[in-house]
Design a protein around this motif. Structure first.
Motif, PDB file in Angstrom:
ATOM      1  N   ALA A 148       2.261  17.334 -36.853  1.00 23.55           N
ATOM      2  CA  ALA A 148       2.042  18.709 -37.285  1.00 23.55           C
ATOM      3  C   ALA A 148       1.909  18.783 -38.796  1.00 23.55           C
ATOM      4  CB  ALA A 148       3.189  19.595 -36.809  1.00 23.55           C
ATOM      5  N   ASP A 150      -0.514  21.083 -40.135  1.00 28.19           N
ATOM      6  CA  ASP A 150      -1.193  22.342 -40.404  1.00 28.19           C
ATOM      7  C   ASP A 150      -2.483  22.106 -41.172  1.00 28.19           C
ATOM      8  OD1 ASP A 150       0.722  23.830 -39.039  1.00 28.19           O
ATOM      9  OD2 ASP A 150       2.028  23.856 -40.780  1.00 28.19           O
ATOM     10  N   SER A 173      -2.437  18.135 -35.880  1.00 26.56           N
ATOM     11  CA  SER A 173      -2.708  19.381 -36.572  1.00 26.56           C
ATOM     12  C   SER A 173      -2.805  19.068 -38.056  1.00 26.56           C
ATOM     13  CB  SER A 173      -1.588  20.393 -36.315  1.00 26.56           C
ATOM     14  OG  SER A 173      -1.839  21.589 -37.017  1.00 26.56           O
ATOM     15  N   LEU A 193      -6.553  19.697 -34.124  1.00 24.85           N
ATOM     16  CA  LEU A 193      -6.517  21.103 -34.493  1.00 24.85           C
ATOM     17  C   LEU A 193      -6.478  21.239 -36.017  1.00 24.85           C
ATOM     18  CD1 LEU A 193      -3.644  22.101 -32.024  1.00 24.85           C
ATOM     19  CD2 LEU A 193      -6.112  22.330 -31.609  1.00 24.85           C
ATOM     20  N   ASN A 194      -6.964  22.368 -36.550  1.00 22.93           N
ATOM     21  CA  ASN A 194      -6.868  22.653 -37.992  1.00 22.93           C
ATOM     22  C   ASN A 194      -7.250  21.437 -38.819  1.00 22.93           C
ATOM     23  OD1 ASN A 194      -5.763  25.196 -37.295  1.00 22.93           O
ATOM     24  ND2 ASN A 194      -3.723  24.290 -37.140  1.00 22.93           N
TER      25      ASN A 194
END
Length: 205
Positions: A148, A150, A173, A193-194
């Motif tokens: 993660a 972001d 992510s 993701l992202n």
């Protein structure tokens, strides 16, 4: 407590609400010499000495040279695996094992050692998932892990030293980068993701 081994048969045993939802039988740490003599049918067993419940126990287990480690749910700091080979770290099956790294503000940053396998772990920091980490050759494998980051790094390796990275059923992510004498990177059934600056992954050689 086993002092001479045992044959155990399980049927219709529900361990869904227990601290360990995978292993129905734990072999006591004082019975290490008899682990191989405990035979379980209809379930899984584990040696209590390989179960880790906090960051201190994890550091002690790695320092002691243990290679098969089960992390219960909770947050951990993974110590450097520099000079270590063949370590397997398995988190809780429900995804509740989190590694925040040596610097939680930047994400996990450490040395993965050589031929390391990590399963069911969420790597998460305030800014990055895995950042400025290293490997020492061999094959590093991640199964069912989440990175993660972001909008910044999901996964970032600075030096590979002839390593291969394999990701199975992982979620990223943030953007990802691999550098330094890399052999190859394999993604099997992964989600991105992202993706940020790199459009999901950048390979530097």
């Amino acid at each position: 407590k086993s002092s001479a081994g045992a044959d155990i048969t399980l049927s219709n045993v529900n361990i869904a609400d227990t601290i360990d939802t995978v292993h129905a039988v734990w072999v006591d740490e004082d019975s290490a010499n008899y682990v191989d003599q405990v035979n379980v049918t209809g379930g899984e067993k584990i040696y209590e000495g390989n179960v880790v419940s906090n960051a201190t126990e994890l550091a002690e287990a790695v320092a002691a040279g243990k290679t098969d480690l089960w992390l219960l749910n909770g947050e951990y700091t993974l110590p450097t695996l520099s000079g270590k080979e063949g370590i397997t770290i398995i988190g809780a099956a429900d995804g509740s094992t989190v590694i925040g790294g040596e610097n939680a503000s930047t994400g996990f940053g450490s040395n993965f050692g050589k031929n390391t396998t990590i399963q069911n772990v969420n790597f998460s920091g305030t800014t990055n998932g895995v950042c400025s980490s290293y490997a020492q050759g061999g094959t590093t494998t991640f199964d069912n892990c989440t990175f993660a980051g972001d909008s910044t790094y999901g996964f970032h390796i600075d030096q590979s030293n002839g390593a291969t990275f394999i990701f199975n059923n992982c979620t990223f992510s943030g953007f990802n980068a691999f550098a330094g004498d890399l052999v190859k990177v394999v993604f099997n059934n992964c989600t991105f993701l992202n993706n940020g600056n790199y459009g999901h992954t950048n390979i530097w050689s």
